[in-house]
Design an enzyme around this catalytic site. Structure first.
Site, PDB file in Angstrom:
ATOM      1  N   HIS A  34      19.642 -53.618   1.333  1.00  0.00           N
ATOM      2  CA  HIS A  34      18.452 -52.978   1.909  1.00  0.00           C
ATOM      3  C   HIS A  34      17.507 -52.711   0.738  1.00  0.00           C
ATOM      4  O   HIS A  34      17.809 -53.097  -0.414  1.00  0.00           O
ATOM      5  CB  HIS A  34      18.852 -51.701   2.662  1.00  0.00           C
ATOM      6  N   GLY A  36      16.940 -50.212  -0.979  1.00  0.00           N
ATOM      7  CA  GLY A  36      17.540 -49.479  -2.100  1.00  0.00           C
ATOM      8  C   GLY A  36      18.150 -50.448  -3.097  1.00  0.00           C
ATOM      9  O   GLY A  36      17.902 -50.360  -4.311  1.00  0.00           O
ATOM     10  N   HIS A  37      18.941 -51.413  -2.598  1.00  0.00           N
ATOM     11  CA  HIS A  37      19.528 -52.423  -3.494  1.00  0.00           C
ATOM     12  C   HIS A  37      18.421 -53.217  -4.184  1.00  0.00           C
ATOM     13  O   HIS A  37      18.491 -53.506  -5.388  1.00  0.00           O
ATOM     14  CB  HIS A  37      20.387 -53.416  -2.712  1.00  0.00           C
ATOM     15  N   GLN A  61      38.542 -49.049  -2.762  1.00  0.00           N
ATOM     16  CA  GLN A  61      37.852 -47.769  -2.671  1.00  0.00           C
ATOM     17  C   GLN A  61      37.742 -47.248  -1.230  1.00  0.00           C
ATOM     18  O   GLN A  61      37.111 -46.223  -0.990  1.00  0.00           O
ATOM     19  CB  GLN A  61      36.475 -47.833  -3.331  1.00  0.00           C
ATOM     20  N   GLN A 154      29.040 -40.609  -7.510  1.00  0.00           N
ATOM     21  CA  GLN A 154      29.495 -41.881  -8.092  1.00  0.00           C
ATOM     22  C   GLN A 154      28.822 -42.118  -9.449  1.00  0.00           C
ATOM     23  O   GLN A 154      29.474 -42.569 -10.404  1.00  0.00           O
ATOM     24  CB  GLN A 154      29.175 -43.028  -7.132  1.00  0.00           C
TER      25      GLN A 154
END
Ligand code: PAF
Length: 282
Positions: A34, A36-37, A61, A154
């Site tokens: 999206h 953001g990436h 994960q 993270q």
């Protein structure tokens, strides 16, 4: 853009680029791109000579197998978007390349992993993140690695990993990209039904309520937290935590003074969403 499937091939490509004097930027992802990436890829493109994007849905994960099975995947679309962002290499390995038979190492980080996401998703979550990120750093040897601030804990975990293991990589955290109504962009948003999508803006509203409470003079973290929780819609959204923590250490604060990080996680239907914001006292 070249899609690379094996550790040996991405190593060879990066080695050649380094030999030519190029700097390397790495954007680690699990795909379902999206904006953001894409903002991370654009930042890497601005700052580095070669950009590697890794696309690997890391089974280690996920504490919940159904969450792993539901995780959105569309490599063809992702490859087109990465090529549009002028990425040089898409490293999209199969699971056996990352975790070959006999794989037996886990990178486990104490302290910063133990609260919030670590407490709610289980300890294995950040072990899985730290292990795969350590592997990606070893495989690609980037000068800079780009992560979204939406996953604030993270980012703190990866900074700790790099510090503790003396990894020669600079970590760049990029701002959260939001939809026009404030919802933080996330690969998981595509899993929301129409009414859930509506309710999901509650996370952003809770953060806004916390900010407004501090702006109105409240300094007691318990009262700010209560204002935030009250702003979440009453039905169909199940808050897991709302925490006010020190932006440096992620340790909960009792009194708001200076800069604090507000973090929220909630389930909206079957989908778990997180968001965060920095709050500063005037
Ligand atoms: O943020 C993610 O997408 C993942 O946790 C990461 C950093 C790519 C590791 O699998």
């Amino acid at each position: 853009m070249i899609t690379v499937r094996t550790v040996a091939d991405i190593r060879a490509a990066v080695w050649k680029a380094r030999h030519d004097g190029a700097s390397i930027g790495l954007v680690p992802t699990m795909g379902a791109f999206h904006d953001g990436h894409l903002s991370l890829m654009r930042r890497a493109r601005e700052q580095c000579d070669r950009v590697v994007v890794s696309l690997f849905v890391n089974p280690a994960q996920f504490n919940d197998q159904s969450d792993l099975a539901r995780y959105p995947r569309d490599e063809r679309r992702d490859a087109a978007l990465a090529a549009g962002a002028e990425v040089d290499f898409l490293f999209a390995p199969p699971v056996e390349q990352v975790y070959p038979r006999g794989f037996a190492t886990t990178v486990s980080i104490a302290g910063v992993t133990e609260s919030m996401e670590g407490a709610h998703r289980g300890r294995g979550h950040f072990d899985g993140v730290a292990t795969v990120v350590a592997k990606l750093f070893n495989i690609v040897s980037p000068d800079v690695a780009y992560f979204g601030q939406k996953d604030a804990q993270q980012v703190a975990v990866i900074r700790q990993l790099v510090r503790d293991l003396d990894m020669p990589v600079r970590i760049e955290a990029c701002p959260t990209v939001r939809e026009p109504d404030g919802l933080a962009m996330s690969s998981r948003n595509v899993l929301l039904s129409g009414p859930e999508r509506e309710r999901a803006t509650g996370l952003h509203r809770a953060l806004a309520a916390a900010r407004e409470s501090v702006a109105a003079g409240e300094r007691d973290a318990t009262a700010v937290r209560a204002a935030a929780i009250a702003a979440l819609p009453s039905g169909g959204i199940d808050p897991e935590y709302f925490e006010l923590v020190s932006a440096d250490t992620l340790v909960p604060v009792r009194h708001i003074d200076g800069e604090v990080l507000a973090l929220v996680a909630a389930r909206v239907g079957a989908t778990r969403l997180i968001d965060n914001d920095t709050i500063r006292t005037p």
